[in-house]
Design an enzyme around this catalytic site. Structure first.
Site, PDB file in Angstrom:
ATOM      1  N   ASP A 156      -1.884  -4.598   0.945  1.00 17.41           N
ATOM      2  CA  ASP A 156      -0.813  -5.513   1.355  1.00 17.41           C
ATOM      3  C   ASP A 156       0.078  -4.945   2.438  1.00 17.41           C
ATOM      4  O   ASP A 156       0.057  -3.741   2.741  1.00 17.41           O
ATOM      5  CB  ASP A 156       0.074  -5.823   0.148  1.00 17.41           C
ATOM      6  CG  ASP A 156       0.965  -4.633  -0.237  1.00 17.41           C
ATOM      7  OD1 ASP A 156       0.453  -3.496  -0.285  1.00 17.41           O
ATOM      8  OD2 ASP A 156       2.163  -4.843  -0.469  1.00 17.41           O
ATOM      9  N   GLU A 176      -9.302   2.248  -7.806  1.00 16.39           N
ATOM     10  CA  GLU A 176      -8.235   2.281  -6.793  1.00 16.39           C
ATOM     11  C   GLU A 176      -8.672   1.492  -5.567  1.00 16.39           C
ATOM     12  O   GLU A 176      -9.854   1.425  -5.244  1.00 16.39           O
ATOM     13  CB  GLU A 176      -7.976   3.735  -6.355  1.00 16.39           C
ATOM     14  CG  GLU A 176      -6.932   4.470  -7.183  1.00 16.39           C
ATOM     15  CD  GLU A 176      -5.500   4.111  -6.801  1.00 16.39           C
ATOM     16  OE1 GLU A 176      -5.271   3.059  -6.161  1.00 16.39           O
ATOM     17  OE2 GLU A 176      -4.608   4.885  -7.149  1.00 16.39           O
ATOM     18  N   ASP A 214      -5.162   7.999  -0.084  1.00 21.86           N
ATOM     19  CA  ASP A 214      -4.644   8.414   1.228  1.00 21.86           C
ATOM     20  C   ASP A 214      -4.332   9.915   1.147  1.00 21.86           C
ATOM     21  O   ASP A 214      -5.224  10.752   1.288  1.00 21.86           O
ATOM     22  CB  ASP A 214      -3.416   7.546   1.513  1.00 21.86           C
ATOM     23  CG  ASP A 214      -2.787   7.781   2.858  1.00 21.86           C
ATOM     24  OD1 ASP A 214      -3.390   8.474   3.674  1.00 21.86           O
ATOM     25  OD2 ASP A 214      -1.675   7.280   3.114  1.00 21.86           O
TER      26      ASP A 214
HETATM   27  P1  5GP Z   1      -1.548   8.310  -1.628  1.00 20.25           P
HETATM   28  O1  5GP Z   1      -0.715   8.801  -2.777  1.00 20.25           O
HETATM   29  O2  5GP Z   1      -3.011   8.615  -1.772  1.00 20.25           O
HETATM   30  O3  5GP Z   1      -0.991   8.795  -0.318  1.00 20.25           O
HETATM   31  O4  5GP Z   1      -1.259   6.779  -1.563  1.00 20.25           O
HETATM   32  C1  5GP Z   1      -2.097   5.795  -1.930  1.00 20.25           C
HETATM   33  C2  5GP Z   1      -1.332   4.507  -1.798  1.00 20.25           C
HETATM   34  O5  5GP Z   1      -0.780   4.363  -0.473  1.00 20.25           O
HETATM   35  C3  5GP Z   1      -2.254   3.328  -1.964  1.00 20.25           C
HETATM   36  O6  5GP Z   1      -2.396   2.952  -3.307  1.00 20.25           O
HETATM   37  C4  5GP Z   1      -1.560   2.277  -1.125  1.00 20.25           C
HETATM   38  O7  5GP Z   1      -0.572   1.631  -1.878  1.00 20.25           O
HETATM   39  C5  5GP Z   1      -0.883   3.049  -0.013  1.00 20.25           C
HETATM   40  N1  5GP Z   1      -1.683   3.027   1.235  1.00 20.25           N
HETATM   41  C6  5GP Z   1      -2.270   4.083   1.838  1.00 20.25           C
HETATM   42  N2  5GP Z   1      -2.903   3.700   2.970  1.00 20.25           N
HETATM   43  C7  5GP Z   1      -2.712   2.365   3.068  1.00 20.25           C
HETATM   44  C8  5GP Z   1      -3.131   1.394   4.027  1.00 20.25           C
HETATM   45  O8  5GP Z   1      -3.808   1.638   5.027  1.00 20.25           O
HETATM   46  N3  5GP Z   1      -2.738   0.109   3.804  1.00 20.25           N
HETATM   47  C9  5GP Z   1      -1.987  -0.260   2.710  1.00 20.25           C
HETATM   48  N4  5GP Z   1      -1.663  -1.554   2.589  1.00 20.25           N
HETATM   49  N5  5GP Z   1      -1.566   0.642   1.792  1.00 20.25           N
HETATM   50  C10 5GP Z   1      -1.930   1.945   1.975  1.00 20.25           C
END
Ligand code: 5GP
Length: 191
Positions: free
Chosen positions: A154, A94, A98
């Protein structure tokens, strides 16, 4: 003077070094096994390419792509691996974890396919934003709350190919003018 809109949070050299360390650690942990890396498209591509080259040549690579739906971060697989993962030692690759919702869903889906083992390697981890607990076996860097771009990450499909990671300090201004980082870095670029 105006406040900066971006800051480089991890530079190219530091990324190279840390990825090599992760590679060495994984290589040692998986000695005698033939793991398959499963990169989550599109964000994992630069990290996957760099990490992969530190691993034993018997290591295989696969990719998949996810569609997120609903508020609870549920996902479905939009593009699946070419080969089945049953009986394999799977390492999910990954770019960033987040809230953990995406990864928790993905782990659940892959677990139903009877792999021999599943572990996760993420380049970045926003640990203090976690909503669900999810195991992360290898992490490159713990980062804060800022929105990051570069090295796979991105904004609207852009900036994945930057060699360093940048934090956006003013999201409002960035949304209005997403080409501003390209102009700052290259003096040219996007609208
Ligand atoms: P989660 O389900 O853990 O909240 O989300 C993970 C996804 O959120 C990552 O794969 C990514 O696509 C997006 N994401 C979370 N933080 C960031 C960030 O700081 N920058 C970017 N570009 N995408 C993020």
């Amino acid at each position: 003077m105006t406040n900066p809109l971006f800051v480089e949070v991890v530079g190219e050299e530091e990324l190279t070094e840390r990825v090599a360390q992760l590679g060495a650690e994984i290589r040692q942990d998986y000695e005698g096994r033939e793991p398959v890396l499963v990169g989550v498209l599109n964000g994992s591509v630069p990290f996957m390419a760099d990490l992969f080259r530190h691993l034993d040549p018997t290591t295989e690579s696969e990719f998949l792509s996810l569609t997120r739906f609903g508020e609870e971060g549920r996902v479905s697989i939009a593009l699946d691996t070419l080969e089945p993962i049953e009986g394999r030692d799977v390492l999910i690759v990954e770019d960033i974890v987040d809230t953990g919702l995406t990864l928790a869903s993905l782990r659940r889906i892959l677990d139903t396919r009877n792999p021999s083992s599943v572990a996760v390697v993420t380049l970045l981890d926003k640990t203090n934003r976690r909503i669900v607990e999810v195991d992360v076996e290898y992490r490159g860097f713990e980062v804060g709350d800022e929105f990051l771009v570069g090295y796979g990450l991105d904004w609207d499909g852009r900036y994945r190919n930057l060699r360093s990671l940048y934090a956006v300090l003013d999201m409002g201004a960035f949304r209005e003018d997403p080409g501003s980082l390209a102009r700052e870095l290259f003096g040219t670029g996007l609208r």
